[in-house]
Design a protein around this motif. Structure first.
Motif, short mmCIF file in Angstrom:
data_model
loop_
_atom_site.label_atom_id
_atom_site.label_comp_id
_atom_site.label_asym_id
_atom_site.label_seq_id
_atom_site.Cartn_x
_atom_site.Cartn_y
_atom_site.Cartn_z
N GLY A 29 13.91 34.00 37.48
CA GLY A 29 14.20 33.29 36.24
C GLY A 29 15.20 32.18 36.53
N GLU A 30 16.12 31.96 35.59
CA GLU A 30 17.16 30.95 35.80
C GLU A 30 18.29 31.56 36.61
OE1 GLU A 30 17.52 27.90 32.16
OE2 GLU A 30 17.92 29.96 31.58
N ASN A 31 18.02 31.90 37.86
CA ASN A 31 19.03 32.60 38.65
C ASN A 31 20.30 31.77 38.85
OD1 ASN A 31 16.19 33.74 40.29
ND2 ASN A 31 17.58 35.16 39.26
N ILE A 32 20.13 30.46 38.98
CA ILE A 32 21.29 29.57 38.99
C ILE A 32 20.97 28.32 38.17
CG2 ILE A 32 22.10 30.38 41.24
CD1 ILE A 32 21.17 27.70 42.40
N PHE A 33 22.01 27.68 37.68
CA PHE A 33 21.85 26.44 36.91
C PHE A 33 22.30 25.28 37.79
CE2 PHE A 33 21.37 29.50 33.74
CZ PHE A 33 21.03 28.94 32.51
N ILE A 34 21.33 24.54 38.31
CA ILE A 34 21.69 23.37 39.12
C ILE A 34 22.44 22.36 38.26
CG2 ILE A 34 20.75 21.40 40.38
CD1 ILE A 34 18.62 23.21 41.50
N ASN A 35 21.98 22.19 37.02
CA ASN A 35 22.66 21.31 36.07
C ASN A 35 23.42 22.15 35.05
OD1 ASN A 35 19.63 20.25 36.47
ND2 ASN A 35 21.03 18.50 36.57
#
Length: 405
Positions: free
Chosen positions: A180-186
């Protein structure tokens, strides 16, 4: 009933069998045992009880592989306390179920008002006829002073340096069920207004940091997904070797082609979710034309991106999973106009998101041996109908769990 047969005007299988007109399906012990034409199956199983749905279409039930229904939605929608948080959460999950969704991909990011462990969320879904996969993540919110949280540290804010600490990254990765959204690049705008999140969109990681994080996931045998928007962030994600792009708003044709070559999957969110204009129907068509496995998801609960031509929303009130068919409709219609088969089109709401969740051998298609998760509806969800009220019955593992007939 442990064993029964259903008959429909047509069955859209989203499998190699395609659409079966005057079709039938034999269900036993939660599974699809046989599927084919009524003419053939009625002869083979003449003594089996039949439920007649010849005025309706049967399709796989829907899969929304990117949601925030248990962590952020209760506090956004209701005046909950820690004691009532999951009561509201269960009501929200039932709302998704009544909208034809029997599988969810839920993000657990860390929330300043929710000091719950991942285990608490897993426990909260017990007994609910839904298949929920959890993506454990870290999150960066674009306030003037960017705020960072993680699923492991719960309600306690962390620093940017913590997000790249191998020990914390490994803990997050080990708990995660799917990319999923494991990390938020932004940095994300989350559910806040533009004025409240002036740094939404700011890139959080360097390419070197990204590669180290991706390597940790892959060494653990886990795929990694990222929240990302904008050319620079997407380029970084592809260079770092991520597996799934969530949103990918602002992607260029060159990067679409690159993602296709790399076998990247994309979770499109036409309603919003980043600082940039969300995925348009034409953009989703370009994904499909490039043979990218694309899923359409709500990212609910979410305020719709303002003044987007393909969405009918007139305000920015939070929208939930009942909008999945509606936000998918323009893209699915465009795919139909470009001569894509209805099974391939419906895959964007069924088989493709099931594959993101790693559950493609369990549900997402109507096929012998898979779970009997299906809808009885007035038309094909997202392609011919957009209102949940037109879904007359919802079956989960062979049991009818929603009845509007």
């Amino acid at each position: 009933m442990d064993i029964y047969m259903v008959r429909a005007k047509k069955i859209v299988t989203v499998s190699n069998a395609g659409t079966i007109k005057d079709g039938a399906m034999l269900i036993e012990n939660e599974k699809i045992v046989e599927i084919g034409t009524w003419e053939i199956l009625r002869k083979q199983y003449s003594s089996i009880q039949v439920i007649d749905y010849t005025n309706y279409v049967i399709t796989p039930s829907l899969v929304d592989c990117h949601t925030h229904l248990l962590e952020f939605a209760p506090t956004s929608l209701y005046p909950v306390t820690p004691q009532t948080h999951f009561i509201a959460g269960k009501a929200i999950l039932f709302h998704a179920l009544s909208s034809g969704i029997t599988a969810l991909g839920e993000q657990i990011c860390g929330h300043p008002l929710c000091d719950f462990r991942v285990e608490d969320y897993r426990k909260a879904i017990h007994g609910i006829p839904l298949n929920v996969s959890f993506a454990t993540t870290s999150i960066s919110i674009g306030f003037e002073n960017i705020a960072h949280f993680s699923s492991i540290t719960q309600s306690v804010a962390v620093h940017k340096k913590d997000l790249i600490d191998p020990f914390l990254v490994k803990q997050i990765a080990k708990e995660s069920d799917y990319p999923g959204e494991n990390i938020f690049i932004n940095a994300t705008p989350a559910n806040f207004t533009i004025n409240e999140v002036p740094k939404a969109g700011e890139i959080i990681y360097s390419i070197e940091e990204m590669k180290e994080i991706v390597d940790i996931y892959h060494q653990l045998g886990k795929k990694i997904g990222v929240h990302v928007a904008g050319k620079e962030g997407i380029k970084m994600a592809l260079a770092a070797g991520v597996d799934v792009l969530h949103h990918a708003h602002g992607i260029t044709d060159e990067l679409i082609e690159r993602a296709s070559i790399l076998g990247i999957q994309i979770v499109a969110t036409p309603m919003g979710g980043t600082h940039l204009t969300p995925n348009s129907p034409m953009e989703i068509l370009r994904f499909v034309n490039q043979n990218i496995s694309v899923s359409i998801s709500t990212d609910a609960y979410l305020p719709p991106y303002p003044e987007v031509s393909w969405l009918p929303f007139k305000d920015q009130s939070l929208k939930g999973p009942d909008q999945l068919m509606l936000i998918a409709y323009p893209s699915m219609q465009l795919l139909k106009e470009n001569n894509y088969d209805e099974n391939a089109i419906l895959a964007l709401l069924t088989n493709n998101p099931a594959t993101i969740l790693g559950k493609e051998n369990q549900f997402g298609r109507l096929e012998k041996g898979l779970d009997a998760n299906f809808l009885v509806a007035e038309g094909i969800p997202g392609l011919e109908i957009t209102e949940p009220e037109k879904i007359k019955r919802v079956y989960y593992q062979g049991k009818m769990v929603i009845d509007r007939t």
